[in-house]
Design a protein around this motif. Structure first.
Motif, mmCIF file in Angstrom:
data_model
loop_
_atom_site.group_PDB
_atom_site.id
_atom_site.type_symbol
_atom_site.label_atom_id
_atom_site.label_comp_id
_atom_site.label_asym_id
_atom_site.label_seq_id
_atom_site.Cartn_x
_atom_site.Cartn_y
_atom_site.Cartn_z
ATOM 1 N N ALA A 185 24.232 -5.003 54.997
ATOM 2 C CA ALA A 185 24.524 -3.563 54.886
ATOM 3 C C ALA A 185 24.109 -3.032 53.518
ATOM 4 C CB ALA A 185 26.015 -3.322 55.124
ATOM 5 N N ASP A 186 24.310 -3.845 52.474
ATOM 6 C CA ASP A 186 23.884 -3.440 51.120
ATOM 7 C C ASP A 186 22.366 -3.298 51.055
ATOM 8 O OD1 ASP A 186 26.431 -3.440 49.922
ATOM 9 O OD2 ASP A 186 26.383 -5.620 49.710
ATOM 10 N N ILE A 187 21.682 -4.234 51.710
ATOM 11 C CA ILE A 187 20.212 -4.191 51.690
ATOM 12 C C ILE A 187 19.723 -2.932 52.403
ATOM 13 C CG2 ILE A 187 18.077 -5.386 52.363
ATOM 14 C CD1 ILE A 187 19.701 -8.040 52.249
ATOM 15 N N ALA A 188 20.309 -2.642 53.544
ATOM 16 C CA ALA A 188 19.915 -1.449 54.304
ATOM 17 C C ALA A 188 20.196 -0.177 53.500
ATOM 18 C CB ALA A 188 20.642 -1.418 55.642
ATOM 19 N N ALA A 189 21.333 -0.156 52.812
ATOM 20 C CA ALA A 189 21.679 1.015 52.000
ATOM 21 C C ALA A 189 20.693 1.187 50.847
ATOM 22 C CB ALA A 189 23.103 0.874 51.466
ATOM 23 N N PHE A 190 20.308 0.054 50.229
ATOM 24 C CA PHE A 190 19.328 0.115 49.142
ATOM 25 C C PHE A 190 18.016 0.705 49.656
ATOM 26 C CE2 PHE A 190 15.672 -1.420 46.879
ATOM 27 C CZ PHE A 190 16.025 -1.275 45.546
ATOM 28 N N GLU A 191 17.582 0.211 50.800
ATOM 29 C CA GLU A 191 16.294 0.668 51.351
ATOM 30 C C GLU A 191 16.321 2.168 51.646
ATOM 31 O OE1 GLU A 191 15.964 -2.158 54.563
ATOM 32 O OE2 GLU A 191 14.535 -3.410 53.452
ATOM 33 N N LYS A 192 17.479 2.649 52.079
ATOM 34 C CA LYS A 192 17.588 4.063 52.422
ATOM 35 C C LYS A 192 17.459 4.936 51.158
ATOM 36 C CE LYS A 192 20.294 7.181 55.194
ATOM 37 N NZ LYS A 192 21.665 7.559 55.489
ATOM 38 N N THR A 193 18.196 4.560 50.115
ATOM 39 C CA THR A 193 18.158 5.323 48.861
ATOM 40 C C THR A 193 16.790 5.197 48.196
ATOM 41 O OG1 THR A 193 20.424 4.588 48.617
ATOM 42 C CG2 THR A 193 19.455 5.702 46.721
ATOM 43 N N ASP A 194 16.318 3.947 48.117
ATOM 44 C CA ASP A 194 15.054 3.697 47.434
ATOM 45 C C ASP A 194 13.894 4.341 48.197
ATOM 46 O OD1 ASP A 194 13.655 2.365 45.254
ATOM 47 O OD2 ASP A 194 12.813 1.052 46.800
ATOM 48 N N GLY A 195 14.019 4.401 49.505
ATOM 49 C CA GLY A 195 12.978 4.999 50.343
ATOM 50 C C GLY A 195 12.791 6.481 50.061
ATOM 51 N N GLN A 196 13.818 7.098 49.479
ATOM 52 C CA GLN A 196 13.659 8.496 49.083
ATOM 53 C C GLN A 196 13.040 8.586 47.692
ATOM 54 O OE1 GLN A 196 17.616 10.004 49.807
ATOM 55 N NE2 GLN A 196 17.196 10.079 52.001
ATOM 56 N N LYS A 197 13.494 7.703 46.816
ATOM 57 C CA LYS A 197 12.979 7.723 45.440
ATOM 58 C C LYS A 197 11.512 7.265 45.394
ATOM 59 C CE LYS A 197 13.988 5.850 40.852
ATOM 60 N NZ LYS A 197 14.833 4.943 40.073
ATOM 61 N N ARG A 198 11.229 6.150 46.081
ATOM 62 C CA ARG A 198 9.869 5.577 46.044
ATOM 63 C C ARG A 198 9.302 5.567 47.473
ATOM 64 N NH1 ARG A 198 9.541 0.091 43.551
ATOM 65 N NH2 ARG A 198 11.217 -0.383 44.992
ATOM 66 N N SER A 199 9.166 6.751 48.005
ATOM 67 C CA SER A 199 8.812 6.893 49.425
ATOM 68 C C SER A 199 7.465 6.246 49.777
ATOM 69 C CB SER A 199 8.783 8.371 49.800
ATOM 70 O OG SER A 199 7.999 9.080 48.858
ATOM 71 N N TRP A 200 6.562 6.135 48.781
ATOM 72 C CA TRP A 200 5.232 5.573 49.064
ATOM 73 C C TRP A 200 5.271 4.086 49.393
ATOM 74 C CZ3 TRP A 200 7.144 7.172 44.421
ATOM 75 C CH2 TRP A 200 7.279 6.217 43.418
ATOM 76 N N LEU A 201 6.416 3.471 49.181
ATOM 77 C CA LEU A 201 6.500 2.022 49.455
ATOM 78 C C LEU A 201 7.082 1.726 50.839
ATOM 79 C CD1 LEU A 201 7.727 0.605 46.035
ATOM 80 C CD2 LEU A 201 5.414 0.726 46.956
ATOM 81 N N TYR A 202 7.439 2.774 51.563
ATOM 82 C CA TYR A 202 8.107 2.536 52.850
ATOM 83 C C TYR A 202 7.312 3.131 54.013
ATOM 84 C CZ TYR A 202 12.057 0.797 50.229
ATOM 85 O OH TYR A 202 12.870 0.049 49.404
ATOM 86 N N ILE B 11 12.365 -2.020 35.608
ATOM 87 C CA ILE B 11 12.017 -2.512 36.951
ATOM 88 C C ILE B 11 13.226 -3.228 37.544
ATOM 89 C CG2 ILE B 11 10.471 -3.985 38.313
ATOM 90 C CD1 ILE B 11 8.372 -3.643 36.104
ATOM 91 N N TRP B 12 13.860 -4.064 36.732
ATOM 92 C CA TRP B 12 15.019 -4.827 37.207
ATOM 93 C C TRP B 12 16.116 -3.881 37.727
ATOM 94 C CZ3 TRP B 12 15.953 -9.950 37.956
ATOM 95 C CH2 TRP B 12 17.287 -10.312 38.186
ATOM 96 N N ASP B 13 16.471 -2.917 36.879
ATOM 97 C CA ASP B 13 17.563 -2.000 37.231
ATOM 98 C C ASP B 13 17.296 -1.270 38.545
ATOM 99 O OD1 ASP B 13 18.745 -2.775 34.896
ATOM 100 O OD2 ASP B 13 18.349 -0.922 33.792
ATOM 101 N N ASP B 14 16.033 -0.950 38.780
ATOM 102 C CA ASP B 14 15.685 -0.210 39.998
ATOM 103 C C ASP B 14 15.665 -1.095 41.246
ATOM 104 O OD1 ASP B 14 15.627 2.267 38.949
ATOM 105 O OD2 ASP B 14 13.447 2.505 38.901
ATOM 106 N N HIS B 15 15.903 -2.396 41.089
ATOM 107 C CA HIS B 15 15.822 -3.292 42.247
ATOM 108 C C HIS B 15 17.106 -4.048 42.539
ATOM 109 C CE1 HIS B 15 11.552 -2.465 41.628
ATOM 110 N NE2 HIS B 15 11.419 -2.748 42.906
ATOM 111 N N VAL B 16 18.175 -3.724 41.803
ATOM 112 C CA VAL B 16 19.429 -4.450 42.038
ATOM 113 C C VAL B 16 20.110 -3.913 43.304
ATOM 114 C CG1 VAL B 16 21.719 -5.008 41.135
ATOM 115 C CG2 VAL B 16 19.757 -4.937 39.590
ATOM 116 N N VAL B 17 20.250 -4.786 44.299
ATOM 117 C CA VAL B 17 20.922 -4.427 45.550
ATOM 118 C C VAL B 17 22.419 -4.663 45.406
ATOM 119 C CG1 VAL B 17 21.169 -5.056 47.989
ATOM 120 C CG2 VAL B 17 18.894 -4.980 46.943
ATOM 121 N N HIS B 18 22.753 -5.751 44.741
ATOM 122 C CA HIS B 18 24.155 -6.133 44.589
ATOM 123 C C HIS B 18 24.296 -7.000 43.339
ATOM 124 C CE1 HIS B 18 27.771 -8.610 45.287
ATOM 125 N NE2 HIS B 18 28.224 -7.529 45.876
ATOM 126 N N LYS B 19 25.361 -6.769 42.601
ATOM 127 C CA LYS B 19 25.600 -7.597 41.417
ATOM 128 C C LYS B 19 26.982 -8.236 41.513
ATOM 129 C CE LYS B 19 25.400 -7.496 36.397
ATOM 130 N NZ LYS B 19 25.136 -6.719 35.202
#
Lengths: 202, 467
Positions: A185-202, B11-19
């Motif tokens: 669930a954390d991974i999916a949430a990360f992808e959702k947020t990051d997909g808005q910030k860095r949309s070119w990667l998704y 780069i690290w900070d922008d990729h942390v899913v869980h700490k």
């Protein structure tokens, strides 16, 4: 993965620095699609001559070191390539623990995925154990992960440091992927947020 | 005001899913490159546990280590190599991962094709089951090699369990002298800090001499970070980086490009950011460099001689150097320029790019490879090969007596048909001079493409500035 708790074994001395992964398992043996069966080619170029005969001087060709589950080596053990075939070969031969003053990062990490414990000890302690292993090959070394100790008879007892999370996984033989998937669930949430910030990667 | 951060920290900070409380992090991995040697057991592991590839579109697969560099149309002769390559192809097809086949012009060494396709981009986390993944750090991406278990972990979860590395900045100030290249600079750095000097660190390369490098030169430097023991190398992205990537097939296009560039511009280390370790070197002090031993830290300027083992202070190092010189069949005091060579290998993920081939062409044009020397040039990818042919470089090479091969890892690690025979001595543009690396009993001297080209012409180690 086989858990690692405590072992008591003959220790094989390999007094060399910068033992690289090409030495541990030469590239010819990387053409496999399996993890097993690499033990016979562990240290192949140091262990066998051009005709495939054992080189009698090499430590793992000598008794009692053939039965060693512990390898003692010099600094920067496992440098070079990322090949996990190196710990696979060690494990397949029967080595469950390496003792050295330092390791290359990727090799160190790879050990933990395969139930092998790489122990860091200061140079003088490694030197003392190396000397003992050469002079009294039959007496066993005891490595206790829970206590974080290396002991040899009553003479030597050393404590080593290890990352608590790595220790926990190794002692229980845990599967990293299973642990990570609990955080799906954390991974999916990360992808959702990051997909808005860095949309070119998704 | 926020605390100044390094490129690595950003780069690290922008990729942390869980700490976790103990500092262990789950890090998101943007991209993974997959090759045939370190992936079959990972795919097998997925199948055995009933797992699937989480993001097939974030992976790119290619065979490079095992592929033949001549007579490719006949396929791979060695059965185990053939099986390994076929297994990659099957695994990619089954998982929906893009795969460049051997007859595809885009096929090449993983670390050459990633940048070439625009798969590699600034600010990314990139991994591959190969230690030279550090190459991609030239774009300001956090890129590092992993083992097969972690390849499987990334396939299944698109993440890795990691703790942050320590940070080191190596600044090379001033301008490189004529005839001195990125390869000489990185060999000197490895000699300076040692093969374990970077252990536990991510190294950021900075300073005028680094900024002045082309993207190709930056890739050469970052590529060999692992030979200094570092997990990764990094160089701040700049206009050169953006210009290199613009229009590449997998780079962002249109509005997404503008958005990406705006983000990339925020990545370079802030003024006042601190590092755990700092080293400053002077570019003017660097000369064309070669290795004389069996560790990448065994370097010397070409104008020097083979060192005496007793000149080293550390007893472990003395023993290692003695063993090295014995293996290399070299005597202390021998001038490096008197060492004859049998083979010249130009290629690899370190120096198999178009700029490298142009450097070689400049040296060998109108000259001939010395009698008795076997010299091969292996482009890093099919596209590098095409470009070189378009520029007529292949003609220059073949007229000089070089073999012009098809792309792959070739003699860098000798997993394929290209290897040294016992006792042969090679001037090589690759990255490792370990015992047996280029073939059992083979002896390797690492150097720049221009220096390897010069050695091909004279038949011995040579100062390219004097040719």
């Amino acid at each position: 993965m086989q858990p690692f708790k405590k072992i008591s074994s003959i220790a094989a001395p390999l007094p060399m620095i910068n033992v690289d992964t090409d030495m541990i398992i030469p590239k010819l043996f990387l053409r496999t699609i399996k993890r097993t069966g690499l033990g016979k080619n562990l240290f192949d170029e140091m262990r066998y001559d051009d005709d495939g005969k054992e080189i009698p001087d090499f430590v793992l060709n000598r008794e009692p070191y053939r039965k060693a589950q512990i390898l003692i080596a010099g600094a920067n053990f496992g440098c070079g390539s990322s090949r996990e075939h190196a710990p696979w070969a060690l494990l397949d031969f029967g080595i469950r623990c390496v003792i050295a003053p330092s390791y290359a990062d990727i090799f160190y990490n790879n050990c933990f995925k395969n139930g092998i414990l790489p122990v860091f000890l200061p140079q003088d302690q490694v030197d003392a154990l190396m000397k003992e292993a050469q002079e009294n090959p039959e007496s066993p070394v005891e490595v206790d992960l829970e206590q974080q100790t290396v002991k040899r008879g009553n003479k030597y007892s050393y404590r080593f440091e290890i990352d608590p999370f790595k220790k926990h996984c190794l002692m229980n033989g845990l599967d990293d992927i299973g642990l990570t998937l609990e955080k799906a669930a954390d991974i999916a949430a990360f992808e959702k947020t990051d997909g808005q910030k860095r949309s070119w990667l998704y | 005001m926020t605390t100044p951060r390094t490129l690595f920290a950003k780069i690290w900070d922008d990729h942390v899913v869980h700490k976790s409380d103990d500092g262990t992090c789950l890090i998101y991995i943007d991209r993974q490159l997959v090759h045939e040697v370190t992936s079959p057991q990972a795919f097998e592991g997925l199948r055995m546990s009933g797992r699937t590839v989480r993001r097939p579109e974030a992976q790119l697969a290619v065979a490079d280590h095992n592929v033949p560099t001549k007579g490719r149309a006949q396929g791979i002769a060695e059965e185990d190599s053939r099986v390994q390559v076929q297994t990659l192809k099957d695994n990619a097809a089954e998982s929906g991962i893009t795969y460049f086949d051997m007859d595809d012009a885009r096929q090449g060494i993983v670390h050459i094709i990633g940048p070439e396709q625009g798969f590699t981009q600034p600010g990314m986390t990139i991994v591959c089951g190969d230690s030279h993944t550090s190459t991609h750090g030239a774009f300001g991406a956090l890129a590092f090699g992993i083992g097969t278990s972690e390849v499987e972990h990334v396939l299944a979860t698109q993440t890795l369990i990691q703790k942050p590395a320590k940070s080191m900045r190596i600044s090379v100030e001033g301008k490189l002298p004529v005839g001195v290249t990125a390869k000489d600079m990185i060999l000197q750095i490895i000699g300076h800090i040692g093969t374990a000097g970077g252990t536990g660190y991510v190294i950021e390369y900075a300073g005028e001499a680094v900024r002045d490098l082309s993207m190709e030169g930056r890739m050469t430097m970052c590529n060999m970070s692992i030979e200094a023991g570092a997990r990764a190398g990094l160089i701040a992205p700049d206009e050169k980086t953006f210009a290199y990537l613009k229009g590449r097939p997998m780079a962002p296009q249109g509005e997404e490009w503008d958005k990406a560039v705006a983000y990339w511009r925020t990545l370079p280390s802030d003024e006042g950011a601190t590092y755990d370790k700092e080293i400053v070197l002077n570019a003017e002090d660097i000369a064309p460099t070669v290795t004389w031993g069996t560790s990448p830290q065994d370097v010397a300027p070409i104008t020097d001689s083979v060192p005496d083992p007793d000149s080293f202070n550390d007893p472990g190092r003395q023993t290692a150097v003695k063993r090295s010189l014995d293996y290399m069949d070299l005597k202390p005091g021998t001038p490096l320029q008197e060492i004859p060579i049998d083979v010249v290998f130009i290629g690899s993920c370190t120096n198999g790019r178009i700029e490298d081939l142009r450097e070689v062409a400049k040296v060998v044009e109108g000259r001939k490879v010395a009698d008795g020397v076997e010299a091969l040039i292996v482009p890093g990818s099919g596209l590098v090969r095409k470009q070189a042919e378009k520029e007529g470089l292949d003609k220059i090479f073949t007229q000089a007596g070089f073999e012009w091969r098809e792309p792959g890892c070739s003699m860098c690690l000798a997993m394929n048909a290209d290897k040294l025979q016992p006792g042969q001595r090679c001037a090589s543009t690759s990255n490792r001079n370990f015992e047996g690396r280029q073939g059992r009993g083979g002896r390797t001297h690492l150097m720049s493409p221009a220096m390897a080209a010069a050695a091909a012409i004279t038949g011995k180690l040579t100062d390219v500035r004097e040719l």
